[in-house]
Design a protein around this motif. Sequence first.
Motif, PDB file in Angstrom:
ATOM      1  N   ALA A 115       0.813  -1.218   0.000  1.00 29.47           N
ATOM      2  CA  ALA A 115       0.000   0.000   0.000  1.00 29.47           C
ATOM      3  C   ALA A 115       0.845   1.266   0.000  1.00 29.47           C
ATOM      4  O   ALA A 115       0.452   2.275  -0.584  1.00 29.47           O
ATOM      5  N   ARG A 116       2.011   1.222   0.620  1.00 29.93           N
ATOM      6  CA  ARG A 116       2.827   2.429   0.783  1.00 29.93           C
ATOM      7  C   ARG A 116       3.974   2.565  -0.211  1.00 29.93           C
ATOM      8  O   ARG A 116       4.583   3.619  -0.304  1.00 29.93           O
ATOM      9  N   SER A 117       4.278   1.525  -0.943  1.00 29.91           N
ATOM     10  CA  SER A 117       5.426   1.555  -1.843  1.00 29.91           C
ATOM     11  C   SER A 117       5.220   2.549  -2.980  1.00 29.91           C
ATOM     12  O   SER A 117       4.147   2.628  -3.570  1.00 29.91           O
ATOM     13  N   ARG A 118       6.267   3.279  -3.269  1.00 31.03           N
ATOM     14  CA  ARG A 118       6.252   4.219  -4.393  1.00 31.03           C
ATOM     15  C   ARG A 118       7.030   3.683  -5.580  1.00 31.03           C
ATOM     16  O   ARG A 118       7.171   4.353  -6.574  1.00 31.03           O
ATOM     17  N   LEU A 119       7.544   2.473  -5.451  1.00 29.97           N
ATOM     18  CA  LEU A 119       8.315   1.883  -6.536  1.00 29.97           C
ATOM     19  C   LEU A 119       7.374   1.293  -7.585  1.00 29.97           C
ATOM     20  O   LEU A 119       6.625   0.362  -7.287  1.00 29.97           O
ATOM     21  N   PRO A 120       7.413   1.837  -8.804  1.00 29.89           N
ATOM     22  CA  PRO A 120       6.624   1.192  -9.851  1.00 29.89           C
ATOM     23  C   PRO A 120       7.219  -0.192 -10.119  1.00 29.89           C
ATOM     24  O   PRO A 120       8.403  -0.409  -9.902  1.00 29.89           O
ATOM     25  N   TRP A 121       6.419  -1.102 -10.538  1.00 28.14           N
ATOM     26  CA  TRP A 121       6.822  -2.455 -10.917  1.00 28.14           C
ATOM     27  C   TRP A 121       7.082  -3.385  -9.737  1.00 28.14           C
ATOM     28  O   TRP A 121       7.284  -4.572  -9.935  1.00 28.14           O
TER      29      TRP A 121
END
Length: 132
Positions: A105-111
């Motif tokens: 939910a918090r990750s900003r990493l695409p992919w």
Amino acid sequence: MENQKTRSTTTPDGIDLLSFHANRLGFALERRRVIALELADSARAPHIAELLRLSSTMDESPARHQRQLLLAHPAGALRVRVDEPISLYRVQADDLHPLPPLLAARSRLPWLRALAWKNTPVMVLDPWHDRG
């Protein structure tokens, strides 16, 4: 230009991952998403750190040797530069973990799709899973 074709070797027991580092972090792509491994041509491909929008505070000098990956992507083939060394290894199903709900939910990493464990944790990327 050097071109090494890869073939899919995903099985119910595990998957083959192509691993590399960016900004001192371990990443991997499923081998079936990698169409080719080529000599780097910096004019044609962004570095994986740019695509992942890694923080500039983690910037390190570019690796002396880089490769270019041709990736299967929903928008068409995508070229991405990665730093050497690059390795191929098989991850068994019990060493591959979906992201914990809070991290997902918090990750900003695409992919970002999963975590794998070999000797150290590796973030498993999938260009077909773009968080935008």
